[in-house]
Design an enzyme around this catalytic site. Structure first.
Site, PDB file in Angstrom:
ATOM      1  N   ARG A  68       0.852  -1.184   0.000  1.00 32.74           N
ATOM      2  CA  ARG A  68       0.000   0.000   0.000  1.00 32.74           C
ATOM      3  C   ARG A  68       0.896   1.246   0.000  1.00 32.74           C
ATOM      4  NH1 ARG A  68      -2.501  -0.119   6.142  1.00 32.74           N
ATOM      5  NH2 ARG A  68      -0.822  -1.297   7.080  1.00 32.74           N
ATOM      6  N   ARG A  76       8.213   1.714   5.340  1.00 29.40           N
ATOM      7  CA  ARG A  76       7.952   0.854   6.488  1.00 29.40           C
ATOM      8  C   ARG A  76       8.742  -0.436   6.385  1.00 29.40           C
ATOM      9  NH1 ARG A  76       1.632   1.020   6.842  1.00 29.40           N
ATOM     10  NH2 ARG A  76       1.353   3.212   7.342  1.00 29.40           N
ATOM     11  N   GLN A 110      -7.590  -7.284   7.386  1.00 26.36           N
ATOM     12  CA  GLN A 110      -7.554  -6.281   6.312  1.00 26.36           C
ATOM     13  C   GLN A 110      -8.025  -6.843   4.976  1.00 26.36           C
ATOM     14  OE1 GLN A 110      -6.866  -3.490   7.498  1.00 26.36           O
ATOM     15  NE2 GLN A 110      -5.851  -4.131   9.406  1.00 26.36           N
ATOM     16  N   HIS A 132      -4.952 -18.270   4.120  1.00 30.38           N
ATOM     17  CA  HIS A 132      -5.975 -18.588   5.112  1.00 30.38           C
ATOM     18  C   HIS A 132      -7.295 -18.141   4.503  1.00 30.38           C
ATOM     19  CE1 HIS A 132      -8.120 -19.145   8.791  1.00 30.38           C
ATOM     20  NE2 HIS A 132      -8.154 -17.884   9.165  1.00 30.38           N
TER      21      HIS A 132
HETATM   22  N1  LIG Z   1       1.797 -16.092  10.705  1.00 31.22           N
HETATM   23  C1  LIG Z   1       1.513 -17.360  10.486  1.00 31.22           C
HETATM   24  O1  LIG Z   1       2.014 -18.230  11.180  1.00 31.22           O
HETATM   25  C2  LIG Z   1       0.619 -17.776   9.365  1.00 31.22           C
HETATM   26  C3  LIG Z   1       0.566 -19.107   8.976  1.00 31.22           C
HETATM   27  C4  LIG Z   1      -0.225 -19.474   7.917  1.00 31.22           C
HETATM   28  C5  LIG Z   1      -0.982 -18.528   7.279  1.00 31.22           C
HETATM   29  N2  LIG Z   1      -0.943 -17.222   7.672  1.00 31.22           N
HETATM   30  C6  LIG Z   1      -1.742 -16.247   6.925  1.00 31.22           C
HETATM   31  O2  LIG Z   1      -0.866 -15.427   6.173  1.00 31.22           O
HETATM   32  C7  LIG Z   1      -1.465 -14.145   5.993  1.00 31.22           C
HETATM   33  C8  LIG Z   1      -0.477 -13.065   6.379  1.00 31.22           C
HETATM   34  O3  LIG Z   1      -0.159 -13.222   7.744  1.00 31.22           O
HETATM   35  P1  LIG Z   1       1.206 -12.703   8.368  1.00 31.22           P
HETATM   36  O4  LIG Z   1       1.317 -13.327   9.710  1.00 31.22           O
HETATM   37  O5  LIG Z   1       2.290 -12.883   7.403  1.00 31.22           O
HETATM   38  O6  LIG Z   1       0.931 -11.151   8.551  1.00 31.22           O
HETATM   39  P2  LIG Z   1       1.933  -9.970   8.980  1.00 31.22           P
HETATM   40  O7  LIG Z   1       3.254 -10.523   9.350  1.00 31.22           O
HETATM   41  O8  LIG Z   1       1.187  -9.176   9.953  1.00 31.22           O
HETATM   42  O9  LIG Z   1       2.151  -9.140   7.631  1.00 31.22           O
HETATM   43  C9  LIG Z   1       1.168  -8.425   7.023  1.00 31.22           C
HETATM   44  C10 LIG Z   1       1.698  -7.574   5.875  1.00 31.22           C
HETATM   45  O10 LIG Z   1       0.592  -6.925   5.268  1.00 31.22           O
HETATM   46  C11 LIG Z   1       0.788  -5.520   5.241  1.00 31.22           C
HETATM   47  N3  LIG Z   1      -0.479  -4.850   5.554  1.00 31.22           N
HETATM   48  C12 LIG Z   1      -1.042  -4.676   6.758  1.00 31.22           C
HETATM   49  N4  LIG Z   1      -2.208  -4.026   6.643  1.00 31.22           N
HETATM   50  C13 LIG Z   1      -2.395  -3.787   5.348  1.00 31.22           C
HETATM   51  C14 LIG Z   1      -3.411  -3.150   4.599  1.00 31.22           C
HETATM   52  N5  LIG Z   1      -4.485  -2.627   5.169  1.00 31.22           N
HETATM   53  N6  LIG Z   1      -3.254  -3.074   3.278  1.00 31.22           N
HETATM   54  C15 LIG Z   1      -2.173  -3.599   2.669  1.00 31.22           C
HETATM   55  N7  LIG Z   1      -1.182  -4.214   3.314  1.00 31.22           N
HETATM   56  C16 LIG Z   1      -1.300  -4.302   4.646  1.00 31.22           C
HETATM   57  C17 LIG Z   1       1.853  -5.222   6.255  1.00 31.22           C
HETATM   58  O11 LIG Z   1       2.702  -4.190   5.770  1.00 31.22           O
HETATM   59  P3  LIG Z   1       2.487  -2.627   6.020  1.00 31.22           P
HETATM   60  O12 LIG Z   1       1.751  -2.490   7.315  1.00 31.22           O
HETATM   61  O13 LIG Z   1       3.859  -2.088   6.070  1.00 31.22           O
HETATM   62  O14 LIG Z   1       1.721  -2.165   4.850  1.00 31.22           O
HETATM   63  C18 LIG Z   1       2.649  -6.511   6.312  1.00 31.22           C
HETATM   64  O15 LIG Z   1       3.702  -6.511   5.389  1.00 31.22           O
HETATM   65  C19 LIG Z   1      -2.746 -14.163   6.796  1.00 31.22           C
HETATM   66  O16 LIG Z   1      -3.804 -14.483   5.935  1.00 31.22           O
HETATM   67  C20 LIG Z   1      -2.531 -15.284   7.776  1.00 31.22           C
HETATM   68  O17 LIG Z   1      -3.698 -15.883   8.244  1.00 31.22           O
HETATM   69  C21 LIG Z   1      -0.141 -16.844   8.693  1.00 31.22           C
END
Ligand SMILES: NC(=O)c1ccc[n+]([C@@H]2O[C@H](COP(=O)([O-])OP(=O)(O)OC[C@H]3O[C@@H](n4cnc5c(N)ncnc54)[C@H](OP(=O)(O)O)[C@@H]3O)[C@@H](O)[C@H]2O)c1
Lengths: 493, 488
Positions: A68, A76, A110, A132
């Site tokens: 974004r 960021r 989000q 997910h």
């Molecule tokens: N963590 C796990 O163990 C795991 C395992 C399996 C699946 N998942 C799935 O993987 C997905 C991502 O999870 P994650 O843990 O990797 O998340 P995360 O570490 O919190 O990363 C989210 C990313 O999205 C960006 N973001 C946040 N809000 C946003 C918005 N409104 N618009 C655009 N970009 C945005 C953030 O960057 P900025 O804020 O800098 O924009 C960040 O780079 C989810 O669907 C989750 O359920 C996670």
């Protein structure tokens, strides 16, 4: 938007819930070819986004990141993650129109707004992937009919996804194609290719459905398992303090104990975990866990019912809309618990001691994992799916507690899991209040074996062992763990 | 007894069923500085660790410190292998993690680590500057521990030891991975410490020692045997020449005339330039020596070749005739090269057994995830025989002496008969004889059309097949030249 699951006729609900086919490695013989030369654009560069992207690129695929505007302008962390590793980074407008596959790896909360921004920019006939399925199933997001919707869900944190890949292996992964969005019939081939690109095919892949993944993940990781460990930790700690165990010792026994105990679970299931106890302690643990299961079963069933009906996600989304009021309140309360505030003491605890001095914790984990599994299977989820979302996840969550207690666990898991965790915890603690009155330091804090002559009745021991070993979670677990560790086993054989 | 520094009597130590020390007696008197050397696996490190109270032993170990001395009354053991932890205090790192940039600090910075150390040991942080300067470390203050190269880790260990100046300083393999100038400086500094009242115990077979060393010994049958000089140390039995297994005499499949081609390579982390404008072409069959001081960028350069560094995608690199980032996977690349480095060794699976570790080389994985075919199993057996490792095949790697561990990793690397071999300081931590043994094997292996890149510090400790060399300095190419035999 209507909850997708609730729009389906019962027949189709059951049909989708029961998709769970363990795939043979030979089904991945085509490697990454279905995505070769195609443009993959990942939205979001956090834990999953960065690590999946690094793997996909190292597998020969073309990966770039759409972030974004604010993230790019403010440089960021997500922007730095991507640029420092030399990926092309651009805005949605720059990159999405060029993408053959858009991978949405932003936080689940989000997803709706991200999809609203991204979808209009997507090419005709492109593919949208998730890790997910919440957005599709619970929020009922409608995706343009020309777009193919797939899911590749690694069942491990992002850092593991990368570390295992670099070792030449991978992490267990669920893949799925959304039946409403597979206009060209290419969904499965692309999901498989993506999965190969992340290395998942080497560690065991379960062909699932969006519905099965969401309903089991919500029940497992997102509510019960985190909640279970939180409740267990707090109850154990408080009991020890009440009975005069030294606080530093109590804190350490719980903080690291959950990890040590669940390590046995990870390697050899409930059987291995219980086998770490002496025979007398094992029989005791078995009895306690039966009692705990009877007390907690209605709560597990209520959770599962709320998840199936969509009530759980509806109330959670209401809280999102309400500025996370409940979540923030619960989070603050957890930070104030005595367990959280008492640092682990500088005492040495031997590995075996973590079992012998915490028979209650072992019983409680056994009860929780088995109940989670049983409840999911009763609700129509296949044992394979239920295994990943019960036994498999528990040690992963326990690791986070060992690092920095509940705060760390709740920081690492998603907001949705954190919400579910508190919800469960708050319902579970009162439920166990009467039972906890009967608990003494012999099962939490001190060595259960102390002063016992260690004799057991043959028949009783045989019956207990039999019950542990033939539980359905052990049967399916044995098969799936073999695939997951593949040849790892022969190394230590 | 009053002039003793150490009194050891009837010291015994067993690992599992293996007797290491057996009723050992040893006195260290004031003014004595010891060298303990001898065969690998004889119990040198075990004794050193026991002396510092780090082993469970039976017998008597008494240390007598001088209460009138300003130096801290303690013994410090510096191990031959470095360790560090992440911020959460565990060692949960993975191989090459240091090249994947994540916006969170995984480990402390050098400076924070030293501040920690100062607090724990009651030292003045200001004082550390002079030690940093000694090892040319000042620039690395803000570097995270995970980003240090193995030679730099060794230096950091030494900085801490010299700074503490304990009354008894025990260093296991002090010269591992150090470049020539650091090594010379270190010996000079040891003499200074000795003069200031530190008692030194060095565990090494190196003959290039500080002047203060005045007692020599080795361990024989679990007991200490005093010697007259470093020249009397027993050596490991010489290697019996064996014929190379047939499958390694096959000329490897070379798909391109030019194996590696790099043009104007630049690598930087933030403001720190690691590699600057490097161009390098390696043709099939060439044998290269790569040298440079610690931290000059050698490992980073090699990681661009072996597929481990994300910055390879942003640079102009051709590997085996294909432009990097044009759709190849890192597994395609790894299939064609074999690599060992201190880093791979450090990250290697601690629970791996010898046979399985070698077999995993077929798949370039750390850990064996597949059952190798009969043909592959035979190759593993033949190679273990060639390296005299058959008797160790069921042992966990980490229980072998360091020299043997390296041979296991070398075997793992060449098991698939790769066209390109990258040996990054393969002899780090090995003594002179082990090094010679290792290099003879390298010479034998490289006779059959292989291309070699070899990183090593000491001119005297190199395989003889090397023909060209490149020297890096501060991330830049300093020289590229042919090696004529007389160079050594
Ligand atoms: N963590 C796990 O163990 C795991 C395992 C399996 C699946 N998942 C799935 O993987 C997905 C991502 O999870 P994650 O843990 O990797 O998340 P995360 O570490 O919190 O990363 C989210 C990313 O999205 C960006 N973001 C946040 N809000 C946003 C918005 N409104 N618009 C655009 N970009 C945005 C953030 O960057 P900025 O804020 O800098 O924009 C960040 O780079 C989810 O669907 C989750 O359920 C996670």
């Amino acid at each position: 938007m209507a909850n997708y699951f609730n729009t389906l006729p019962l027949r189709e609900q059951l049909n989708q819930l029961s998709v769970a086919e363990f795939m043979d490695i030979s089904e991945f013989a085509d490697g990454v070819s279905a995505l070769k030369g195609k443009k993959i654009v990942i939205v979001g560069c956090g834990a999953q986004g960065l690590n999946q992207g690094l793997n996909l690129r190292d597998s020969g695929l073309d990966v770039s990141y759409a972030l974004r505007k604010e993230a790019i302008e403010q440089k960021r962390d997500s922007w730095k993650n991507a640029t420092d590793n030399h990926f092309t980074v651009g805005t949605y407008e720059d990159l999405i129109p060029t993408a053959d596959l858009v991978s949405n790896l932003t936080p689940d909360k989000q997803h709706s707004s991200v999809i609203d921004a991204v979808m209009p920019l997507m090419k005709m006939g492109a593919t949208l992937s998730y890790s997910h399925g919440f957005n599709i199933v619970e929020e009922g997001k409608q995706i343009r009919k020309d777009i193919t919707v797939i899911m590749i869900a690694p069942k491990c944190p992002g850092s593991e996804v990368r570390a295992e890949y670099l070792r030449g292996f991978g992490v267990p992964t669920l893949i799925a194609v959304h039946p409403e969005n597979d206009p060209q019939g290419k969904g499965l081939a692309e999901a498989k290719a993506y999965c190969v690109g992340t290395g998942g095919h080497k560690a065991g892949v379960l062909r699932s459905s969006f519905v099965a993944e969401v309903k089991s993940d919500l029940m497992g990781e997102q509510t019960i398992l985190c909640g279970l460990l939180q409740t267990g930790s707090i109850l154990s700690f408080d009991k020890m303090i009440e009975k005069g165990i030294e606080p530093g010792y109590a804190s350490k026994l719980v903080q690291y104990g959950v990890e040590v105990i669940t390590e046995a679970l990870k390697q050899g299931g409930i059987t291995a975990m219980m086998d770490r106890l002496s025979n007398v302690a094992k029989i005791k643990a078995f009895e306690i866990s039966e009692e705990l299961k009877a007390i907690m079963r209605p709560l597990f069933q209520k959770h599962q019912d709320d998840i199936m009906s969509g009530d759980f996600s509806r109330t959670m989304m209401e809280d999102w809309a309400n500025g996370d009021k409940k979540l923030l309140e619960w989070r603050a309360a957890t930070g104030e618990t005595a367990f959280e505030k008492t640092p682990a003491g500088d005492v040495k605890i031997r590995e075996q001691e973590y079992f012998d001095h915490a028979v209650f914790m072992v019983s409680y984990i056994k009860a929780g994992v088995e109940l989670a599994f049983e409840t999911m299977v009763e609700a129509g989820i296949k044992p394979e799916s239920a295994y990943y979302e019960s036994l498999h996840e528990t040690p992963l969550i326990a690791n986070t507690i060992a690092r920095k207690k509940l705060f760390e666990m709740n920081r690492v898991i998603s907001d949705t899991a954190e919400y579910g965790c508190y919800l469960f915890d708050h319902a579970c603690k009162p439920l166990l209040a009467d039972f906890m009155k009967t608990v003494d330091t012999d099962i939490i804090g001190k060595d259960f074996n102390e002063g016992k002559d260690m004799a057991v009745d043959n028949q009783e021991l045989i019956a207990v062992n039999e019950a542990i070993r033939t539980h359905p979670v052990e049967k399916v677990g044995t098969v799936l763990r073999t695939a997951m560790t593949a040849m790892k086993a022969i190394k230590t054989a | 007894m009053i002039h003793s520094v150490v009194h050891i009597a009837q010291l015994s130590l067993q690992y599992a069923h293996h007797v290491v020390l057996d009723g050992l007696n040893w006195q260290i008197h004031r003014g004595e500085h010891w060298l303990i050397g001898g065969k690998s696996g004889s119990g040198k490190s075990a004794l050193a660790r026991a002396l510092a109270g780090l082993e469970k032993t039976s017998g008597i170990v008494q240390l007598f410190f001088d209460n009138t001395s300003p130096l801290p009354p303690r013994a410090l053991y510096v191990s031959n292998w470095y360790q560090f932890t992440n911020l959460e205090g565990d060692r949960n790192f993975y191989y090459q993690q240091r090249y994947n940039k994540q916006q969170k600090d995984d480990t402390l910075t050098v400076y924070a680590e030293l501040a920690h150390y100062a607090k724990a040991k009651n030292l003045w942080l200001e004082e550390v500057e002079q030690y940093l300067a000694l090892f040319d470390f000042a620039d690395l203050k803000n570097t995270q521990l995970i980003e240090l190269s193995s030679g730099e880790h060794k230096k950091l260990q030494l900085i801490k030891a010299l700074w503490l100046k304990p009354q008894l300083l025990i260093i296991d393999e002090p010269y591992t991975g150090l470049d020539k100038s650091s090594r010379k400086m270190l010996n000079g500094y040891f003499d200074k410490l000795a003069a200031a009242g530190v008692h030194l115990v060095l565990i090494t077979n190196d003959a290039d020692l500080p002047g203060c060393i005045n007692r020599f010994a080795e361990i024989e049958h679990g007991r200490l045997k005093q010697l007259d000089s470093v020249l009397d140390l027993s050596k490991d039995a010489g290697r019996v020449q064996k014929t190379l297994p047939l499958f390694l005499k096959e000329k490897p499949n070379v798909s391109a005339e030019v194996m590696v081609h790099m043009e104007n390579i630049h690598v930087r982390y933030g403001d720190k330039v690691v590699l600057k404008d490097i161009s390098w072409t390696i043709r099939a069959g060439e044998k290269w020596l790569l040298q440079g001081p610690n931290g000059s960028g050698k490992s980073t350069l090699l990681s661009l070749i072996n597929g481990d560094h994300p910055q390879a995608y942003a640079n102009h690199i051709h590997l085996f005739g294909q432009r990097r980032g044009s759709g190849e996977s890192i597994w395609d690349i790894k299939e064609r090269l074999g690599i060992i480095s201190p880093e791979i060794h450090w990250y290697f699976d601690k629970t791996a057994k010898v046979w399985q570790a070698v077999a995993s080389g077929f798949y370039d994985s750390i850990g064996l995830f597949r059952q190798p075919s009969y043909d592959k199993q035979q190759k593993v057996n033949q190679l273990l025989e060639f390296f005299d490792l058959t008797e160790y095949k069921d042992r966990v790697i980490t229980t072998l002496p360091l020299g043997k561990q390296r041979l296991v990793l070398l075997a793992r690397t060449i098991i698939k008969n790769p066209p390109l071999l990258i040996l990054d300081e393969p002899c780090q931590g090995l003594d002179h004889d082990q090094t010679e043994h290792f290099n003879t094997v390298v010479d034998e292996l490289c006779g059959f059309g292989k291309t070699l890149i070899y990183v090593g510090h000491y001119e005297t400790h190199l395989p003889s097949c090397l023909e060209k060399k490149m020297i890096l300095e501060k991330g830049e190419v300093k020289t590229i030249q042919d090696i004529t035999e007389l160079v050594y």
